[in-house]
Design a protein around this motif. Structure first.
Motif, short mmCIF file in Angstrom:
data_model
loop_
_atom_site.label_atom_id
_atom_site.label_comp_id
_atom_site.label_asym_id
_atom_site.label_seq_id
_atom_site.Cartn_x
_atom_site.Cartn_y
_atom_site.Cartn_z
N TYR A 1 -5.18 -3.97 6.76
CA TYR A 1 -5.16 -3.13 5.50
C TYR A 1 -4.87 -3.81 4.29
O TYR A 1 -4.21 -3.09 3.29
N SER A 2 -5.13 -5.17 4.33
CA SER A 2 -4.92 -5.84 3.11
C SER A 2 -3.38 -5.83 2.59
O SER A 2 -3.16 -5.87 1.36
N GLY A 3 -2.33 -5.51 3.75
CA GLY A 3 -1.07 -5.42 3.19
C GLY A 3 -0.56 -4.31 2.65
O GLY A 3 0.56 -3.99 2.31
N GLN A 4 -1.51 -3.09 2.63
CA GLN A 4 -1.18 -1.86 1.89
C GLN A 4 -0.62 -1.06 2.82
O GLN A 4 -1.29 0.28 2.86
N ARG A 5 0.33 -1.28 3.53
CA ARG A 5 1.18 -0.23 4.43
C ARG A 5 2.59 -0.51 4.11
O ARG A 5 3.04 -1.58 3.91
N CYS A 6 3.28 0.53 4.06
CA CYS A 6 4.67 0.45 3.78
C CYS A 6 5.35 -0.35 4.78
O CYS A 6 6.28 -0.81 4.60
N THR A 7 4.87 -0.44 6.02
CA THR A 7 5.45 -1.06 7.23
C THR A 7 4.90 -2.69 7.12
O THR A 7 5.33 -3.27 8.16
N ALA B 1 3.43 19.37 0.34
CA ALA B 1 3.06 17.86 1.30
C ALA B 1 2.28 17.20 0.17
O ALA B 1 1.36 17.45 -0.41
N ILE B 2 2.94 15.82 -0.16
CA ILE B 2 2.23 14.96 -0.95
C ILE B 2 2.16 13.58 -0.45
O ILE B 2 3.14 12.79 -0.14
N PRO B 3 1.08 13.24 0.29
CA PRO B 3 0.87 11.93 1.01
C PRO B 3 0.53 10.76 -0.20
O PRO B 3 0.01 11.13 -1.20
N PRO B 4 0.44 9.50 0.16
CA PRO B 4 0.25 8.40 -0.66
C PRO B 4 -1.45 8.04 -0.18
O PRO B 4 -1.98 8.53 1.08
N PHE B 5 -1.96 7.14 -0.90
CA PHE B 5 -3.29 6.79 -0.86
C PHE B 5 -3.53 6.25 0.60
O PHE B 5 -4.85 6.24 0.97
N ASN B 6 -2.75 5.53 1.07
CA ASN B 6 -3.19 4.41 2.20
C ASN B 6 -3.36 5.29 3.50
O ASN B 6 -3.89 4.75 4.37
N TYR B 7 -2.78 6.31 3.73
CA TYR B 7 -3.09 6.94 4.65
C TYR B 7 -3.44 8.53 4.40
O TYR B 7 -2.58 9.54 4.69
N PRO B 8 -4.45 8.93 3.69
CA PRO B 8 -4.44 10.12 3.06
C PRO B 8 -4.82 11.40 4.25
O PRO B 8 -4.53 12.40 3.78
N VAL B 9 -5.13 10.97 5.21
CA VAL B 9 -5.62 12.01 6.35
C VAL B 9 -4.31 12.02 7.40
O VAL B 9 -3.64 13.17 7.36
#
Ligand SMILES: NC(=O)C1=CN([C@@H]2O[C@H](COP(=O)(O)OP(=O)(O)OC[C@H]3O[C@@H](n4cnc5c(N)ncnc54)[C@H](OP(=O)(O)O)[C@@H]3O)[C@@H](O)[C@H]2O)C=CC1
Ligand SMILES: O=C(O)[C@H](O)COP(=O)(O)O
Length: 496
Positions: A293-299, A164-172
């Motif tokens: 979140y300052s536009g830092q969402r893939c969606t 599993a490799i998640p990104p920084f914007n939702y690390p949990v």
């Protein structure tokens, strides 16, 4: 405070340990990776730089642990997941604090991420008990030329070791959205958290440890993706990769072996606004969708495509709302907080400068201090500008004025991304036609794009991903079908 109380055992001096064999360990590399606080731009935490030998060990242990976990009754797997969910929620404050310091997530959103993650784990446990407890029964006489001599029983079995490799914007949240389905389905799990967000993820992993999962079933190796990423994704011990992030995912899909891939990658989610739209509703969603979140969402809404006849009014309404956004540190719960890194801020600035040079209309002056970029709405953006196509992953939103719905759909479909999109109109028939025409994994009607609720299917097409997420789809994706066929000596038909 991070690394305190029940979390004291996950830190050694000022470096957080990695997790292997049910224990917190120091890497033999003797090296650490700094995590830079996006707000102060100083080192906030350090994590171990794990070695290739440590990855090999983790894979070996994960394989062995999975074998006995697959024999653990489903209800017991679910019980442990419910326990982990409760522990995670109980410790939401220190974990949220890490999110604030590592990725500058506004404090209240950081708490929401942890609580949402606990709910996701519990829902996955319940869903797993339902769907993994069921299989299929087929008989042979439905296929031409066959008598009823074969009974086919199908069930869902685990894949083995899930990476599993998640990104920084939702690390949990984007870690548990992979961990929980993997575990309920009887797999073991190796987590490589994003460097920014790794400490929040290590705290989350400790909640699974406290819940009492068997040793070796969950592991967490830290280090820079650019250094250990290829070794992990190309490791022969991995049976499935679940990745969320940017273009890195495209590269991984080319390098990975013959293993199932679940890829959730970038997006350039378009918001199409028609003449008959409720413009207040659209403006509210554009600001929420574009700047949360300052536009830092893939969606995030990443381009607005508005009919020229209502463009002036819409832009004025959006502009008024943008000006009300608060800007500052995440600790103060500001709407706009520093973006994750200096390189990210530089990239965003590059897109803004390109738009400036090509005469986009700046609805606000461009302003930046360190990693903090003030929210910016760019009107009259044209297709020759980079911002029309590229994903800023920051608080900058382009508006393209269109003269027909077809022009909007064409722009949306010309993108190499196809994650989500949205359309604002009061005409449901038009909305459906547009939704069908948009080449994206999801279309939202009269609301901004969003992944949640977390049990909804979530998928991107084209460069936005492979496969589908969402709780049910992830559980299914992390299993394979096994069939057992009972061959009868003579045809057997049940009595009517
Ligand atoms: N569709 C979706 O659901 C989502 C998509 N995204 C997309 O992700 C991007 C931003 O997130 P970001 O974290 O910067 O994305 P990255 O692709 O840079 O990183 C994602 C993860 O991959 C790791 N990684 C880096 N290099 C490698 C490698 N060679 N092999 C294996 N893993 C590696 C990173 O670790 P490290 O941090 O150590 O480099 C991190 O854990 C945006 O494009 C955004 O749209 C983000 C969230 C959700
Ligand atoms: O990574 C992302 O940005 C998320 O998957 C989007 O989730 P959200 O729509 O719930 O913010």
């Amino acid at each position: 405070m991070a690394g305190n109380g029940v979390f004291a055992e996950i830190i050694d001096g000022d470096v957080f340990k990695y997790y292997c064999e049910g224990e917190w360990k120091k890497s033999t590399s003797g090296k650490s990776v700094p995590i830079i606080n996006p707000t102060t731009r100083k080192t906030q935490y350090k994590v171990q730089a794990c070695t290739q030998e440590e990855v090999n060990k983790v894979m070996e242990i994960s394989k062995a642990a999975q074998k006995s976990w697959a024999k653990t009754p489903l209800w017991k797997r679910a019980e442990l997941l419910h326990k982990a969910a409760a522990i995670l929620k109980e410790h939401k404050a220190p974990i949220a604090e890490c999110l604030v310091k590592e990725i500058a997530k506004p404090a209240k959103d950081a708490v929401t991420e942890v609580v949402r993650s606990g709910d996701l784990i519990s829902y996955t446990a319940e869903e797993g008990v339902r769907i993994l407890g069921e299989g299929k029964f087929l008989v042979s006489d439905s296929f031409p030329g066959n008598e009823r001599t074969k009974y086919c029983l199908t069930s869902k079995i685990p894949l083995g070791v899930i990476l599993a490799i998640p990104p920084f914007n939702y690390p949990v949240n984007l870690a548990v959205s992979k961990i929980a389905p993997a575990l309920i389905a009887g797999n073991s799990l190796v987590l490589k958290p994003p460097t920014q967000g790794a400490v929040a993820a290590l705290h989350m992993v400790h909640c699974f440890h406290l819940a009492g999962f068997p040793k070796g079933l969950i592991s967490c190796v830290t280090g820079k993706g650019s250094e250990i990423g290829d070794f992990l994704t190309m490791h022969p011990g991995v049976n499935c990769i679940s990745f969320t992030g940017g273009d890195t995912g495209v590269a991984i899909s080319k390098k990975a072996g013959m293993v199932p891939l679940q890829m959730e990658l970038g997006g350039k989610d378009a918001c199409i606004v028609l003449e008959d739209a409720d413009l207040d509703l659209a403006a509210g969603n554009i600001v929420k969708g574009g700047f949360s979140y300052s536009g830092q969402r893939c969606t995030a809404v990443k381009v607005v495509l508005v009919m020229e006849s209502v463009a002036d009014t819409l832009v004025e309404k959006v502009k008024a709302k943008v000006e009300k956004l608060t800007v500052g540190p995440p600790e103060d719960n500001c709407d706009i907080t520093p973006v994750v890194s200096e390189s990210s801020a530089n990239f965003i600035e590059g897109l803004v400068m390109d738009a400036k040079q090509k005469n986009a209309t700046f609805c606000q002056p461009y302003k930046r201090e360190g990693n903090l970029i003030w929210p910016l709405l760019l009107d009259n953006v044209r297709p020759d500008m980079r911002i029309a196509w590229e994903e800023p992953f920051g608080p900058v939103l382009p508006v393209i004025r269109i003269n027909s719905v077809e022009e909007g759909i064409h722009h949306c479909n010309a993108s190499n991304f196809g994650l989500q999109g949205c359309v604002f109109t009061k005409d449901i028939n038009k909305a459906i036609l547009i939704s069908d025409a948009m080449e994206t994994g999801t279309v939202q009607i009269n609301s901004a794009p969003a992944r949640g609720p977390d049990h909804f299917p979530f998928q991107g097409i084209k460069d936005s991903g492979i496969g589908s997420q969402g709780i049910t789809n992830s559980i299914n994706m992390m299993t394979k079908v096994k069939t057992t066929v009972i061959n009868l000596p003579t045809p057997s038909y049940t009595m009517g």
